[in-house]
Design a protein around this motif. Structure first.
Motif, PDB file in Angstrom:
ATOM      1  N   UNK A  79      10.105   3.502 -15.257  1.00  0.00           N
ATOM      2  CA  UNK A  79       9.629   3.920 -13.944  1.00  0.00           C
ATOM      3  C   UNK A  79       8.941   5.286 -14.006  1.00  0.00           C
ATOM      4  N   UNK A  80       9.355   6.107 -14.962  1.00  0.00           N
ATOM      5  CA  UNK A  80       8.784   7.450 -15.098  1.00  0.00           C
ATOM      6  C   UNK A  80       8.015   7.546 -16.394  1.00  0.00           C
ATOM      7  N   UNK A  81       6.784   7.881 -16.421  1.00  0.00           N
ATOM      8  CA  UNK A  81       5.863   8.219 -15.340  1.00  0.00           C
ATOM      9  C   UNK A  81       4.991   7.059 -14.883  1.00  0.00           C
ATOM     10  N   UNK A  82       4.941   5.969 -15.684  1.00  0.00           N
ATOM     11  CA  UNK A  82       3.971   4.901 -15.412  1.00  0.00           C
ATOM     12  C   UNK A  82       4.201   4.224 -14.065  1.00  0.00           C
ATOM     13  N   UNK A  83       5.432   3.910 -13.726  1.00  0.00           N
ATOM     14  CA  UNK A  83       5.716   3.220 -12.471  1.00  0.00           C
ATOM     15  C   UNK A  83       5.383   4.063 -11.259  1.00  0.00           C
ATOM     16  N   UNK A  84       5.740   5.335 -11.328  1.00  0.00           N
ATOM     17  CA  UNK A  84       5.478   6.229 -10.195  1.00  0.00           C
ATOM     18  C   UNK A  84       3.983   6.445 -10.012  1.00  0.00           C
ATOM     19  N   UNK A  85       3.264   6.695 -11.114  1.00  0.00           N
ATOM     20  CA  UNK A  85       1.828   6.937 -10.999  1.00  0.00           C
ATOM     21  C   UNK A  85       1.069   5.693 -10.553  1.00  0.00           C
ATOM     22  N   UNK A  86       1.500   4.518 -11.026  1.00  0.00           N
ATOM     23  CA  UNK A  86       0.818   3.302 -10.574  1.00  0.00           C
ATOM     24  C   UNK A  86       1.076   3.066  -9.090  1.00  0.00           C
ATOM     25  N   UNK A  87       2.291   3.339  -8.637  1.00  0.00           N
ATOM     26  CA  UNK A  87       2.605   3.195  -7.216  1.00  0.00           C
ATOM     27  C   UNK A  87       1.832   4.171  -6.347  1.00  0.00           C
ATOM     28  N   UNK A  88       1.796   5.445  -6.766  1.00  0.00           N
ATOM     29  CA  UNK A  88       1.036   6.449  -6.012  1.00  0.00           C
ATOM     30  C   UNK A  88      -0.449   6.103  -5.978  1.00  0.00           C
ATOM     31  N   UNK A  89      -0.969   5.645  -7.112  1.00  0.00           N
ATOM     32  CA  UNK A  89      -2.390   5.308  -7.174  1.00  0.00           C
ATOM     33  C   UNK A  89      -2.714   4.105  -6.299  1.00  0.00           C
ATOM     34  N   UNK A  90      -1.828   3.125  -6.288  1.00  0.00           N
ATOM     35  CA  UNK A  90      -2.041   1.955  -5.440  1.00  0.00           C
ATOM     36  C   UNK A  90      -1.993   2.343  -3.958  1.00  0.00           C
ATOM     37  N   UNK A  91      -1.066   3.206  -3.593  1.00  0.00           N
ATOM     38  CA  UNK A  91      -1.018   3.693  -2.211  1.00  0.00           C
ATOM     39  C   UNK A  91      -2.297   4.465  -1.851  1.00  0.00           C
ATOM     40  N   UNK A  92      -2.810   5.218  -2.803  1.00  0.00           N
ATOM     41  CA  UNK A  92      -4.045   5.971  -2.558  1.00  0.00           C
ATOM     42  C   UNK A  92      -5.230   5.026  -2.375  1.00  0.00           C
ATOM     43  N   UNK A  93      -5.280   3.948  -3.155  1.00  0.00           N
ATOM     44  CA  UNK A  93      -6.351   2.960  -2.992  1.00  0.00           C
ATOM     45  C   UNK A  93      -6.288   2.357  -1.589  1.00  0.00           C
ATOM     46  N   UNK A  94      -5.092   1.966  -1.145  1.00  0.00           N
ATOM     47  CA  UNK A  94      -4.944   1.400   0.203  1.00  0.00           C
ATOM     48  C   UNK A  94      -5.330   2.414   1.273  1.00  0.00           C
ATOM     49  N   UNK A  95      -4.927   3.650   1.091  1.00  0.00           N
ATOM     50  CA  UNK A  95      -5.264   4.700   2.064  1.00  0.00           C
ATOM     51  C   UNK A  95      -6.774   4.894   2.153  1.00  0.00           C
ATOM     52  N   UNK A  96      -7.429   4.925   1.012  1.00  0.00           N
ATOM     53  CA  UNK A  96      -8.882   5.122   1.006  1.00  0.00           C
ATOM     54  C   UNK A  96      -9.609   3.950   1.659  1.00  0.00           C
ATOM     55  N   UNK A  97      -9.156   2.743   1.385  1.00  0.00           N
ATOM     56  CA  UNK A  97      -9.795   1.582   2.012  1.00  0.00           C
ATOM     57  C   UNK A  97      -9.581   1.569   3.516  1.00  0.00           C
ATOM     58  N   UNK A  98      -8.380   1.958   3.963  1.00  0.00           N
ATOM     59  CA  UNK A  98      -8.137   2.048   5.401  1.00  0.00           C
ATOM     60  C   UNK A  98      -8.994   3.147   6.040  1.00  0.00           C
ATOM     61  N   UNK A  99      -9.130   4.274   5.334  1.00  0.00           N
ATOM     62  CA  UNK A  99      -9.966   5.361   5.829  1.00  0.00           C
ATOM     63  C   UNK A  99     -11.409   4.922   5.956  1.00  0.00           C
ATOM     64  N   UNK A 100     -11.888   4.164   4.972  1.00  0.00           N
ATOM     65  CA  UNK A 100     -13.255   3.669   5.003  1.00  0.00           C
ATOM     66  C   UNK A 100     -13.451   2.673   6.143  1.00  0.00           C
ATOM     67  N   UNK A 101     -12.485   1.768   6.314  1.00  0.00           N
ATOM     68  CA  UNK A 101     -12.599   0.756   7.366  1.00  0.00           C
ATOM     69  C   UNK A 101     -12.533   1.392   8.765  1.00  0.00           C
ATOM     70  N   UNK A 102     -11.756   2.441   8.919  1.00  0.00           N
ATOM     71  CA  UNK A 102     -11.644   3.121  10.221  1.00  0.00           C
ATOM     72  C   UNK A 102     -12.939   3.843  10.567  1.00  0.00           C
ATOM     73  N   UNK A 103     -13.699   4.246   9.520  1.00  0.00           N
ATOM     74  CA  UNK A 103     -14.943   4.977   9.762  1.00  0.00           C
ATOM     75  C   UNK A 103     -16.118   4.085  10.106  1.00  0.00           C
ATOM     76  N   UNK A 104     -15.956   2.765   9.984  1.00  0.00           N
ATOM     77  CA  UNK A 104     -17.080   1.859  10.262  1.00  0.00           C
ATOM     78  C   UNK A 104     -17.358   1.713  11.709  1.00  0.00           C
TER      79      UNK A 104
END
Length: 104
Positions: A79-104
Motif C-alpha cells: 500500500x505504501x507508496x504505490x497504493x497511496x500514490x495510485x489512489x491519489x492520482x486517480x482521485x486527481x484525474x476524477x477531480x480534473x475531469x469534473x472541473x473540466x465538465x463543470x466549466x463547459x
C-alpha cells in the motif's frame, strides 16, 4: 480564477514522495520521477488556476502516475507508496475531469 491549492498540494506530495524515496532507499530514479511529475503537476495547477479548462498537463501527470503506480501496486501488493500514490492520482484525474465538465 482562484488558486488551485489542491493541485499544488498534489504536486508537492509527488515531489516529496520522490525525495523520500531517494532519502530512504537511495533511489535516484524515484527522485527524478518525483521532481519531473511534481513539476508537471505544479505547472498544470498553475494553468488550472488561470483557466479551469486548461487541464492538459495536470491530467497527463495524474493519469500516467495513476497507471504506473497502479501497476506497481498490483505487482507488489504494498500500500505504501504505490497504493497511496495510485489512489491519489486517480482521485486527481476524477477531480480534473469534473472541473473540466463543470466549466463547459
Amino acid at each position: 480564477m482562484a488558486v488551485d491549492w489542491i493541485g499544488f498540494g498534489y504536486a508537492a506530495a509527488i515531489a516529496f514522495g520522490g525525495f523520500m524515496g531517494y532519502k530512504r532507499k537511495g533511489s535516484v530514479m524515484s527522485l527524478m520521477a518525483g521532481l519531473v511529475f511534481g513539476g508537471l503537476s505544479a505547472y498544470g495547477a498553475y494553468n488550472v488556476s488561470n483557466d479551469s479548462k486548461d487541464i492538459k498537463f495536470s491530467l497527463f501527470a495524474a493519469g500516467v502516475l495513476s497507471l504506473v503506480m497502479g501497476l506497481r501496486y498490483k505487482k507488489s501488493g504494498k500500500i505504501m507508496p504505490a497504493g497511496i500514490m495510485s489512489g491519489l492520482s486517480l482521485l486527481m484525474v476524477f477531480r480534473l475531469l469534473l472541473l473540466f465538465m463543470a466549466g463547459l
